[in-house]
Design a protein around this motif. Structure first.
Motif, short mmCIF file in Angstrom:
data_model
loop_
_atom_site.label_atom_id
_atom_site.label_comp_id
_atom_site.label_asym_id
_atom_site.label_seq_id
_atom_site.Cartn_x
_atom_site.Cartn_y
_atom_site.Cartn_z
N ILE A 58 0.84 -1.19 0.00
CA ILE A 58 0.00 0.00 0.00
C ILE A 58 0.88 1.24 0.00
O ILE A 58 1.79 1.36 0.82
CB ILE A 58 -0.91 0.02 1.26
N GLY A 59 0.58 2.17 -0.89
CA GLY A 59 1.26 3.46 -0.90
C GLY A 59 0.43 4.47 -0.13
O GLY A 59 -0.80 4.44 -0.18
N ILE A 60 1.10 5.34 0.59
CA ILE A 60 0.40 6.36 1.36
C ILE A 60 1.11 7.69 1.17
O ILE A 60 2.33 7.74 1.05
CB ILE A 60 0.29 5.98 2.85
N PHE B 248 0.50 12.78 -7.29
CA PHE B 248 1.06 12.24 -8.52
C PHE B 248 2.03 11.10 -8.24
O PHE B 248 2.08 10.11 -8.99
CB PHE B 248 1.76 13.34 -9.34
N LYS B 249 2.80 11.19 -7.17
CA LYS B 249 3.74 10.11 -6.82
C LYS B 249 3.01 8.82 -6.49
O LYS B 249 3.41 7.74 -6.93
CB LYS B 249 4.61 10.53 -5.63
N VAL B 250 1.95 8.92 -5.70
CA VAL B 250 1.18 7.72 -5.34
C VAL B 250 0.50 7.15 -6.59
O VAL B 250 0.53 5.94 -6.82
CB VAL B 250 0.17 8.01 -4.22
N ALA B 251 -0.09 8.01 -7.41
CA ALA B 251 -0.73 7.55 -8.64
C ALA B 251 0.27 6.86 -9.55
O ALA B 251 -0.04 5.81 -10.14
CB ALA B 251 -1.39 8.73 -9.36
N GLU B 252 1.46 7.41 -9.66
CA GLU B 252 2.49 6.77 -10.48
C GLU B 252 2.89 5.42 -9.91
O GLU B 252 3.10 4.46 -10.65
CB GLU B 252 3.72 7.67 -10.60
N GLY B 253 2.98 5.33 -8.58
CA GLY B 253 3.29 4.05 -7.93
C GLY B 253 2.28 2.97 -8.26
O GLY B 253 2.64 1.82 -8.50
N VAL B 254 1.01 3.35 -8.28
CA VAL B 254 -0.04 2.40 -8.66
C VAL B 254 0.10 2.05 -10.13
O VAL B 254 0.06 0.88 -10.52
CB VAL B 254 -1.45 2.98 -8.38
N SER B 255 0.27 3.07 -10.95
CA SER B 255 0.33 2.88 -12.40
C SER B 255 1.48 1.96 -12.83
O SER B 255 1.31 1.13 -13.72
CB SER B 255 0.47 4.24 -13.08
N ASN B 256 2.63 2.11 -12.19
CA ASN B 256 3.78 1.29 -12.61
C ASN B 256 3.91 -0.01 -11.83
O ASN B 256 4.87 -0.74 -11.99
CB ASN B 256 5.08 2.10 -12.55
N GLU C 1 4.34 -0.51 -8.63
CA GLU C 1 5.17 -0.45 -7.42
C GLU C 1 4.34 -0.72 -6.17
O GLU C 1 4.83 -1.31 -5.21
CB GLU C 1 5.82 0.93 -7.35
N ILE C 2 3.07 -0.30 -6.19
CA ILE C 2 2.13 -0.56 -5.10
C ILE C 2 0.83 -1.07 -5.70
O ILE C 2 0.54 -0.83 -6.87
CB ILE C 2 1.87 0.72 -4.26
N GLU C 3 0.04 -1.76 -4.86
CA GLU C 3 -1.23 -2.29 -5.35
C GLU C 3 -2.37 -1.31 -5.18
O GLU C 3 -3.27 -1.24 -6.01
CB GLU C 3 -1.55 -3.60 -4.63
N ARG C 4 -2.35 -0.57 -4.06
CA ARG C 4 -3.38 0.43 -3.80
C ARG C 4 -2.74 1.62 -3.09
O ARG C 4 -1.64 1.51 -2.56
CB ARG C 4 -4.50 -0.13 -2.92
N GLY C 5 -3.48 2.73 -3.07
CA GLY C 5 -2.97 3.93 -2.44
C GLY C 5 -3.98 4.58 -1.52
O GLY C 5 -5.19 4.41 -1.68
N ILE C 6 -3.44 5.33 -0.57
CA ILE C 6 -4.24 6.14 0.35
C ILE C 6 -3.64 7.53 0.34
O ILE C 6 -2.43 7.68 0.56
CB ILE C 6 -4.21 5.56 1.78
N LEU C 7 -4.46 8.53 0.05
CA LEU C 7 -4.00 9.92 0.00
C LEU C 7 -4.81 10.77 0.97
O LEU C 7 -6.02 10.60 1.08
CB LEU C 7 -4.15 10.48 -1.41
#
Length: 161
Positions: free
Chosen positions: A3-5, A47-55, A57-63
């Motif tokens: 998870i990206g945060i 944008f960093k979290v969105a890019e992490g999901v897009s590439n 690097e992470i499965e989901r994000g929390i902003l």
């Protein structure tokens, strides 16, 4: 799950609380910032979290920002991203179940830490099962039109005059 945060300065304290909570739930967390209460622009971290999901690097994000609105708008500008604002358990579940949202957003000035934990748990405990695939496909197709230039329109004041 990985998870990206991320947050701006308004969401920093809630981000730190949620980060620990997600780890307690057994997930791996990648922190995209911010790392203090020093002012930061929310689009940068969104944008960093969105890019992490897009590439992948992470499965989901929390902003998190002050209201959850700014980071939601910013993340949704990233191609292929579906971010949904969720301040209650039902919305968090539906973000994933109905919309296959890869990111949820929250407002630190709107939601308290205990409710935020319940929202995050609800979001992470459900998995997209394709129930609204037809609707999600329509969103994806419209986005593709604009990315390829097929759906572009001239908006007043944007003609380059």
């Amino acid at each position: 799950m990985k998870i990206g945060i991320g947050s701006d300065h308004n969401g920093f304290e809630l981000k730190e609380t949620i980060k620990s909570f997600v780890e307690e739930l057994g997930h791996e967390v990648k922190d995209y910032g911010c790392y203090s209460i020093e002012a930061i622009d929310y689009p940068d971290v969104a944008f960093k979290v969105a890019e992490g999901v897009s590439n992948g690097e992470i499965e989901r994000g929390i902003l998190i920002c002050g209201t959850g609105i700014g980071v939601c708008i910013a993340a949704n500008k990233y191609p292929g991203i579906r971010a949904a604002m969720a301040h209650d358990v039902y919305s968090a579940e539906r973000a994933q179940l109905s919309n296959d949202a890869q990111i949820i957003t929250m407002g630190a000035k709107i939601i308290g830490p205990e409710v935020a934990k319940k929202v995050v748990a609800a979001y992470l405990n459900v998995k997209w099962q394709g129930g609204s695939q037809r609707k999600v496909d329509k969103i994806v197709e419209k986005e593709k039109q604009f990315l390829t230039g097929e759906g572009q329109q001239v908006v007043a004041g944007s003609c380059g005059c």
